[in-house]
Enzyme design. Sequence first.
Site, mmCIF file in Angstrom:
data_model
loop_
_atom_site.group_PDB
_atom_site.id
_atom_site.type_symbol
_atom_site.label_atom_id
_atom_site.label_comp_id
_atom_site.label_asym_id
_atom_site.label_seq_id
_atom_site.Cartn_x
_atom_site.Cartn_y
_atom_site.Cartn_z
ATOM 1 N N HIS A 57 32.228 55.085 25.657
ATOM 2 C CA HIS A 57 30.871 55.404 26.119
ATOM 3 C C HIS A 57 30.680 56.917 26.135
ATOM 4 O O HIS A 57 30.828 57.574 27.161
ATOM 5 C CB HIS A 57 30.649 54.836 27.525
ATOM 6 C CG HIS A 57 29.208 54.764 27.932
ATOM 7 N ND1 HIS A 57 28.554 53.578 28.159
ATOM 8 C CD2 HIS A 57 28.286 55.735 28.156
ATOM 9 C CE1 HIS A 57 27.301 53.817 28.505
ATOM 10 N NE2 HIS A 57 27.121 55.130 28.515
ATOM 11 N N HIS A 59 28.035 60.077 24.602
ATOM 12 C CA HIS A 59 26.777 60.452 23.961
ATOM 13 C C HIS A 59 27.077 61.544 22.936
ATOM 14 O O HIS A 59 26.862 62.734 23.186
ATOM 15 C CB HIS A 59 25.769 60.911 25.005
ATOM 16 C CG HIS A 59 25.389 59.826 25.967
ATOM 17 N ND1 HIS A 59 24.330 58.967 25.741
ATOM 18 C CD2 HIS A 59 25.958 59.420 27.137
ATOM 19 C CE1 HIS A 59 24.256 58.091 26.729
ATOM 20 N NE2 HIS A 59 25.231 58.344 27.589
ATOM 21 N N LYS A 85 22.972 48.602 22.599
ATOM 22 C CA LYS A 85 22.841 49.045 23.988
ATOM 23 C C LYS A 85 21.437 48.777 24.503
ATOM 24 O O LYS A 85 20.450 48.840 23.757
ATOM 25 C CB LYS A 85 23.150 50.541 24.108
ATOM 26 C CG LYS A 85 22.983 51.064 25.535
ATOM 27 C CD LYS A 85 23.252 52.542 25.642
ATOM 28 C CE LYS A 85 23.048 53.012 27.083
ATOM 29 N NZ LYS A 85 23.330 54.435 27.260
ATOM 30 N N HIS A 126 23.567 49.367 30.236
ATOM 31 C CA HIS A 126 23.547 50.421 31.251
ATOM 32 C C HIS A 126 22.969 49.830 32.528
ATOM 33 O O HIS A 126 21.853 49.310 32.543
ATOM 34 C CB HIS A 126 22.677 51.590 30.775
ATOM 35 C CG HIS A 126 22.212 52.495 31.880
ATOM 36 N ND1 HIS A 126 22.818 53.702 32.155
ATOM 37 C CD2 HIS A 126 21.201 52.367 32.794
ATOM 38 C CE1 HIS A 126 22.197 54.265 33.178
ATOM 39 N NE2 HIS A 126 21.214 53.476 33.584
ATOM 40 N N HIS A 135 28.801 51.291 34.126
ATOM 41 C CA HIS A 135 28.409 52.053 35.324
ATOM 42 C C HIS A 135 28.364 51.151 36.560
ATOM 43 O O HIS A 135 27.610 51.422 37.499
ATOM 44 C CB HIS A 135 27.045 52.736 35.168
ATOM 45 C CG HIS A 135 26.830 53.453 33.874
ATOM 46 N ND1 HIS A 135 27.812 54.227 33.285
ATOM 47 C CD2 HIS A 135 25.747 53.522 33.060
ATOM 48 C CE1 HIS A 135 27.331 54.738 32.149
ATOM 49 N NE2 HIS A 135 26.094 54.319 31.995
ATOM 50 N N ASP A 194 31.295 58.326 29.957
ATOM 51 C CA ASP A 194 29.870 58.658 29.862
ATOM 52 C C ASP A 194 29.704 60.118 29.455
ATOM 53 O O ASP A 194 28.738 60.782 29.815
ATOM 54 C CB ASP A 194 29.142 58.382 31.176
ATOM 55 C CG ASP A 194 27.629 58.305 31.017
ATOM 56 O OD1 ASP A 194 27.162 58.137 29.874
ATOM 57 O OD2 ASP A 194 26.912 58.419 32.021
#
Length: 380
Positions: free
Chosen positions: A59, A61, A153, A192, A221, A276
């Site tokens: 995970h 970005h 996602k 998410h 999360h 994340d």
Amino acid sequence: MILIKNVEIYSPKYIGKKDILICGEKITLIEDSIEFNNEKVKVIDGSNKKLVPGFIDQHVHITGGGGEGSFKTRVPEIMLSKLTSTGITTVVGLLGTDGSTRSVQNLVSKAKALKEEGISVYVHTGSYEYPTVTLTDSVRKDIIFIDEVIGCKIALSDHRSSTITNEELQRVASDVRASGMISGKAGILVVHMGDGKRGLSPINEALDNSDIPIRTIRPTHVNRNEKLLFESFDFAKEGGIIDLTCGIYEKLSPRKVINKALSQGVESENITISSDGYGSWSNYDQFGNLVKIGVSSVNALYKEFKAMVLEENMKIEDALTFVTSNVAKALELYPKKGTIKENSDADAILLDENLEINTVIAKGKIMVENKEIIVFGTYE
């Protein structure tokens, strides 16, 4: 070729002190003793070191997250050495809140770039929003025809997400499931989870009213608040896989809640950890106004592993599973990834006696050696 001598190997299970030979991108041989007298073979002394699988961060970005506090808060793209210097040899990239100024095209392009630079990269199509943003205008086609895309996602129980119905959630999950079967990929829907009052109930309702396998949907999360966390324990006890995020809150950090999960009957293999990384974290007041924003770091994964061992007294081989083999199995990449075995990918980390990262090898190439980065990204 690389020959590592006299190293303690964790596969992640401890298998003893051995020699290991790497040829090309694969682990070729693991024996008690391997002897080569050839100047083309690079020999590394593994004495007083531990060889562990390269970390898998599912995970990140990779094109940057953020953007929730206007354009100036858009996080930049990640660079290669930010990943390799923290032991990450395989990464899964995805979009976040912003599926408008960032695109799946950009995401796939960045994945291909990082692959060219030397690590293994996969991505998920989609973002927080519904209808789902894609590259081909079809979730199914993205997963089936784009090599890097292994899932999708979406976001739930979050004021930044689209408000979707059970039928819409079921439709996306079904598309992901079918396309994964057709393409031979994991075919997962990463969800998410926000702080919203509904928690995991949308997922539970979608599963209760359909034939979708529970492992198709992967909430992440889930350790952002206690209510959501305990809901996720029930989900995992039913066979679902839950993902804990590093660096959310100290008292709900993965290392603090894993033992609690295990004591409540959650199977260890149903728990994974991710960073994340390069996504933004944000705090809002009671009226939904942004009051603080920051950026998550990919080194949180390594820090969490180290803290599990040194602070929580977890066995090294147990702590490793949450960032290596469990993740690889959940992504259907095992035993290619997530282990130290013959014929597995040569993704490995050499740790010193204090669990500091000494050397990182990705796809058979040394990226970090003796704590120095030796391979940088193109524009670093």
